[in-house]
Design an enzyme around this catalytic site. Structure first.
Site, short mmCIF file in Angstrom:
data_model
loop_
_atom_site.label_atom_id
_atom_site.label_comp_id
_atom_site.label_asym_id
_atom_site.label_seq_id
_atom_site.Cartn_x
_atom_site.Cartn_y
_atom_site.Cartn_z
N GLU A 1 -5.50 -19.34 -19.16
CA GLU A 1 -5.94 -20.02 -17.95
C GLU A 1 -7.07 -20.95 -18.33
OE1 GLU A 1 -7.68 -19.79 -13.56
OE2 GLU A 1 -8.67 -18.93 -15.29
N ASP B 1 -7.90 -15.03 -18.63
CA ASP B 1 -8.70 -15.67 -17.58
C ASP B 1 -9.73 -16.64 -18.15
OD1 ASP B 1 -9.36 -15.55 -14.65
OD2 ASP B 1 -11.32 -14.99 -15.44
N HIS C 1 -2.87 -16.68 -6.78
CA HIS C 1 -3.88 -16.15 -5.88
C HIS C 1 -5.08 -17.08 -5.73
CE1 HIS C 1 -5.11 -15.45 -9.93
NE2 HIS C 1 -6.32 -15.12 -9.52
N ASP C 2 -5.10 -18.21 -6.46
CA ASP C 2 -6.24 -19.12 -6.40
C ASP C 2 -5.99 -20.38 -5.56
OD1 ASP C 2 -7.92 -17.57 -7.95
OD2 ASP C 2 -7.29 -18.50 -9.83
N ASP D 1 0.85 -1.19 0.00
CA ASP D 1 0.00 0.00 0.00
C ASP D 1 0.89 1.24 0.00
OD1 ASP D 1 -1.87 1.94 0.41
OD2 ASP D 1 -2.28 1.41 2.51
N ASP E 1 -1.57 -0.98 -3.81
CA ASP E 1 -1.81 -0.15 -5.00
C ASP E 1 -0.55 -0.03 -5.84
OD1 ASP E 1 -0.21 1.71 -3.63
OD2 ASP E 1 -1.97 2.53 -2.61
N ASP F 1 -4.21 3.74 2.63
CA ASP F 1 -5.65 3.46 2.83
C ASP F 1 -5.91 1.99 3.15
OD1 ASP F 1 -5.22 2.20 0.44
OD2 ASP F 1 -6.81 3.22 -0.67
N ASP G 1 -3.93 -8.97 -16.89
CA ASP G 1 -4.92 -10.03 -16.86
C ASP G 1 -6.05 -9.63 -17.79
OD1 ASP G 1 -6.39 -12.29 -15.81
OD2 ASP G 1 -5.20 -12.05 -14.00
C1 NOJ Z 1 -9.66 -17.44 -12.52
C2 NOJ Z 1 -9.05 -16.40 -11.63
O1 NOJ Z 1 -7.70 -16.70 -11.41
C3 NOJ Z 1 -9.86 -16.40 -10.37
O2 NOJ Z 1 -9.27 -15.65 -9.35
C4 NOJ Z 1 -11.24 -15.92 -10.69
O3 NOJ Z 1 -12.05 -16.00 -9.53
C5 NOJ Z 1 -11.89 -16.77 -11.79
N1 NOJ Z 1 -10.99 -17.02 -12.87
C6 NOJ Z 1 -13.09 -16.06 -12.37
O4 NOJ Z 1 -12.68 -14.93 -13.09
#
Ligand code: NOJ
Length: 559
Positions: free
Chosen positions: A254, A200, A326-327, A22, A30, A26, A99
């Site tokens: 992806e 994505d 992040h997933d 950050d 960012d 806030d 992305d």
């Molecule tokens: C894959 C992304 O990596 C994920 O974070 C997202 O929730 C889903 N696609 C839907 O966009």
């Protein structure tokens, strides 16, 4: 434009912007924060940054619900901050990819709002259907995130399809106007100097004609066979390729549940639809298909998956190599050991960084960040986590349900980056938007900077070495100790160089003997987690010990 295929020599770094740094106090990460940290990113020896979505978004799925594809969220500093970061990255020799989220938009996107009102040309931008004659939903498809895949809209008096959250309506890619929009978005960013896209759920963009019911046997993803790798996906991607060909850029697809064979359909050939596919299977070392159906970690299974992708794509496609994003929850907490965090982190790093392909490091992976375990489901933020908690295993005691969340939640990868041992881990001077892992007192960048044996410095060195060794780009891949559930041993071989990578996945002492044709005393130990002792052409491993040996044949010049 002549392509240089620069990505084949590159190592990427992924930033999930909300939790990286950050810059304005806030509590939300960012681009000002990213700008401050560009030197740090460069110090990892990486060549490119992938940003998870930076666009304006109501954040129902933290940026994957886009409101405007040609702007940068004000929360992240807007377009001005982005241009500064882009320039700063380029000045440091690092490329930047965005992305591209075009399977769906946010329901707050102006296209969707106009489509609800049947305003042209947006009427058919989304997938709208009436209820069936008996009043039931248009088909039986599930949403990946929230109940059924259909939501009724009071204004239009029809249902719209959402394969993900209710606030993420699917675009109708069969509409040529929608495809023109995608091309416009691509050009917009590429003209600005962006170097490519991570696309994505791109294999979901073409749905079967008539949207037929899915097999009732498919739990939680009914309908998937009617939209994954759908009838026109290849055609549409080739249309996008026409735009991409005008730039020397990269595309990473992806594709949930993609197999190596299927990945080839997208990535093979001189003019592939996409350059690489994210190999989801490498996340199945401890689960069936998704993190929410866990089993005990199996190194044998993981080794099989790695080997299979290396073999299948060799000379035909190109691998994308990852352990975290992040997933998924943090890798040390899954495939490694929190007790032997640094050691197992090193074994994991060497396991994938020397394979053939383009590796990516996810923010925090390089310092061995671990999963977070929050007390109650109320403390979690992620739509998928919350939905899974309320949908699956609801008959189990609360303790078991939370244990599953601790094991599988994406929120574990989304806690703020741990920069130092100060307040909020140095992530923000304000109130952080999400919980900082309490272990930041021990696990943080500042502490690891000063320690030559830290995981952070191991990553730096591994990445530096990988770039200096042509065998990593060109060499063949072969595994030894194939049946071992404790050791992962592989060779990369070219005419002039051989690399032998030995990674232990256990705290136990395991007797390792060099494979036939290898004399460890003749090799150069270029990377190691512990000792360099050799006895009888082998050694007994320390917990999660890692060694990388280089054998150079001086008579043969390297190409
Ligand atoms: C894959 C992304 O990596 C994920 O974070 C997202 O929730 C889903 N696609 C839907 O966009």
């Amino acid at each position: 434009m002549e392509r240089t295929f620069w990505y084949k020599d590159a190592v990427f770094y992924q930033i999930w912007p909300r939790s990286f740094k950050d810059g304005d106090g806030d509590g939300v990460g960012d681009l000002m924060g990213v700008y401050e940290k560009l030197d740090y990113i460069q110090s990892l020896n990486v060549d490119a940054i992938w940003f998870s979505p930076l666009y304006p978004s109501p954040n129902a799925d933290y940026g994957y619900d886009v409101m405007d594809y040609m702007d940068i969220s004000a929360e992240y500093g807007g377009m001005e901050a982005f241009r500064k970061v882009l320039q700063g990255a380029h000045e440091r020799g690092m490329r930047v990819i965005m992305d591209l989220v075009v399977n769906h938009t946010s329901d707050e996107h102006p296209w969707f709002q106009a489509s609800r009102r049947r305003e042209e040309p947006y009427t058919d931008y989304y997938i709208w259907r009436k209820a069936k004659k008996d009043g039931t939903l248009p088909n039986n498809w599930d949403s990946m995130f929230e109940g059924k895949a259909w939501q009724y809209d009071e204004l239009r008096k029809e249902y719209y399809l959402h394969l993900f959250a209710v606030k993420q309506p699917d675009l109708n890619m069969d509409n040529p106007l929608v495809r023109e929009e995608v091309k416009k978005i691509m050009r917009f960013w590429l003209d600005m100097g962006v170097d490519g896209f991570r696309e994505d759920v791109i294999t979901f963009i073409s749905k079967d004609k008539g949207l037929p019911n899915g097999s009732p046997l498919m739990p939680a993803a009914k309908g998937i066979s009617h939209y994954a790798n759908g009838p026109h996906v290849h055609e549409y991607l080739m249309e996008f390729r026409d735009v991409l060909d005008q730039y020397d850029c990269v595309t990473i697809g992806e594709a949930p549940l993609v197999t190596a064979r299927r990945a080839l359909e997208y990535t093979e050939g001189k003019r592939p639809e996409l350059d690489m596919m994210i190999p989801f299977q490498c996340m199945e070392g401890d689960c069936f298909l998704t993190d929410y159906f866990p089993h005990r970690f199996s190194l044998r299974k993981l080794k099989w998956i790695w080997g299979h992708w290396q073999k299948t794509l060799r000379g035909r496609g190109w691998n994308f190599l990852y352990l975290e994003n992040h997933d998924h929850p943090r890798i040390v907490s899954r495939y490694g050991s929190e007790e032997y965090r640094v050691e197992s982190g090193k074994a994991l790093a060497a396991s994938y960084l020397f394979q053939q392909g383009t590796p990516i490091i996810y923010q925090g992976q390089e310092i061995g960040m671990t999963n977070i375990r929050l007390e109650s489901i109320e403390d979690y933020e992620d739509v998928q986590t919350i939905n899974h908690y309320h949908t699956f295993f609801t008959n189990r005691p609360e303790k078991d349900r939370m244990a599953r969340i601790w094991r599988a939640s994406r929120d574990s990868a989304r806690t703020p980056m741990q920069w130092n041992d100060g307040p909020h881990a140095g992530f923000t001077t304000g109130e952080p938007w999400f919980h900082v892992n309490r272990n930041h007192a021990e696990i943080n960048v500042a502490a690891e900077e000063g320690d030559p044996d830290s995981l952070l410095n191991f990553y730096r060195e591994a990445v530096r070495l990988r770039r200096s060794l042509p065998v990593v780009r060109y060499g063949t891949f072969r595994q030894f100790e194939l049946w071992s559930g404790k050791l992962f041993v592989y060779e990369r071989r070219s005419k002039a160089q051989r690399l032998l990578v030995i990674c232990s996945y256990t705290p136990e002492a395991v007797k390792f003997r060099a494979p036939k044709g290898y004399d460890l005393r003749k090799g150069k130990l270029i990377l190691r987690s512990h000792g360099d002792d050799v006895e009888n052409n082998g050694f007994v491993t320390r917990p999660y010990e890692t060694r990388v040996y280089l054998f150079q044949d001086r008579r043969v010049p390297e190409v």
